[in-house]
Design a protein around this motif. Structure first.
Motif, PDB file in Angstrom:
ATOM      1  N   UNK A  58       3.965   2.294   0.013  1.00 40.23           N
ATOM      2  CA  UNK A  58       3.701   3.759  -0.153  1.00 40.23           C
ATOM      3  C   UNK A  58       2.265   4.179   0.070  1.00 40.23           C
ATOM      4  N   UNK A  59       1.334   3.184  -0.408  1.00 39.49           N
ATOM      5  CA  UNK A  59       0.065   3.413  -0.005  1.00 39.49           C
ATOM      6  C   UNK A  59      -0.321   3.352   1.403  1.00 39.49           C
ATOM      7  N   UNK A  60       0.403   2.092   2.155  1.00 39.68           N
ATOM      8  CA  UNK A  60       0.041   2.087   3.456  1.00 39.68           C
ATOM      9  C   UNK A  60       0.753   3.308   4.184  1.00 39.68           C
ATOM     10  N   UNK A  61       1.660   3.741   3.873  1.00 34.90           N
ATOM     11  CA  UNK A  61       2.572   4.709   4.658  1.00 34.90           C
ATOM     12  C   UNK A  61       1.651   6.099   4.743  1.00 34.90           C
ATOM     13  N   UNK A  62       1.059   6.093   3.553  1.00 35.04           N
ATOM     14  CA  UNK A  62       0.158   7.370   3.359  1.00 35.04           C
ATOM     15  C   UNK A  62      -1.278   7.261   3.749  1.00 35.04           C
ATOM     16  N   UNK A  63      -1.784   6.161   4.347  1.00 32.44           N
ATOM     17  CA  UNK A  63      -3.068   5.861   4.805  1.00 32.44           C
ATOM     18  C   UNK A  63      -4.009   5.862   3.610  1.00 32.44           C
ATOM     19  N   UNK A  64      -3.663   5.233   2.478  1.00 31.33           N
ATOM     20  CA  UNK A  64      -4.604   5.116   1.415  1.00 31.33           C
ATOM     21  C   UNK A  64      -5.179   3.764   1.070  1.00 31.33           C
ATOM     22  N   UNK A  65      -5.018   2.838   2.194  1.00 28.91           N
ATOM     23  CA  UNK A  65      -5.746   1.565   1.870  1.00 28.91           C
ATOM     24  C   UNK A  65      -6.939   1.667   1.593  1.00 28.91           C
TER      25      UNK A  65
END
Length: 80
Positions: A58-65
């Motif tokens: 979910x973090x990666x899907x939303x570019x929150x890395x």
């Protein structure tokens, strides 16, 4: 209703490393997106690892890395 992240759990996830397989020893944030998608298709492992892999997807899907990387930098894991 305000949602607040579990800070301790987020910090633990930021420093959690893949315990097995091709990417053993890598931080979850460093796993390729395709690998996380594969887990979603095949089924995440049970327990904490599965929860963390699902959350990392979910973090990666939303570019929150960058948030996870900042946590790693600002709150380094203490050596024991």
């Amino acid at each position: 209703m305000e949602m607040r992240p579990d800070t301790e759990q987020l910090l633990e996830m930021a420093h959690y490393k893949m315990p097995f397989g091709k990417y053993k020893g890598r931080y979850l944030v460093d796993l390729p997106l395709a690998y996380l998608v594969w887990f979603r298709q095949k089924g995440f492992p049970k327990g904490k690892l599965g929860d963390y892999l699902n959350t990392m997807l979910t973090i990666k899907d939303n570019n929150l890395e960058p948030i996870i990387r900042k946590l790693q930098k600002d709150f380094p894991k203490e050596s024991t």
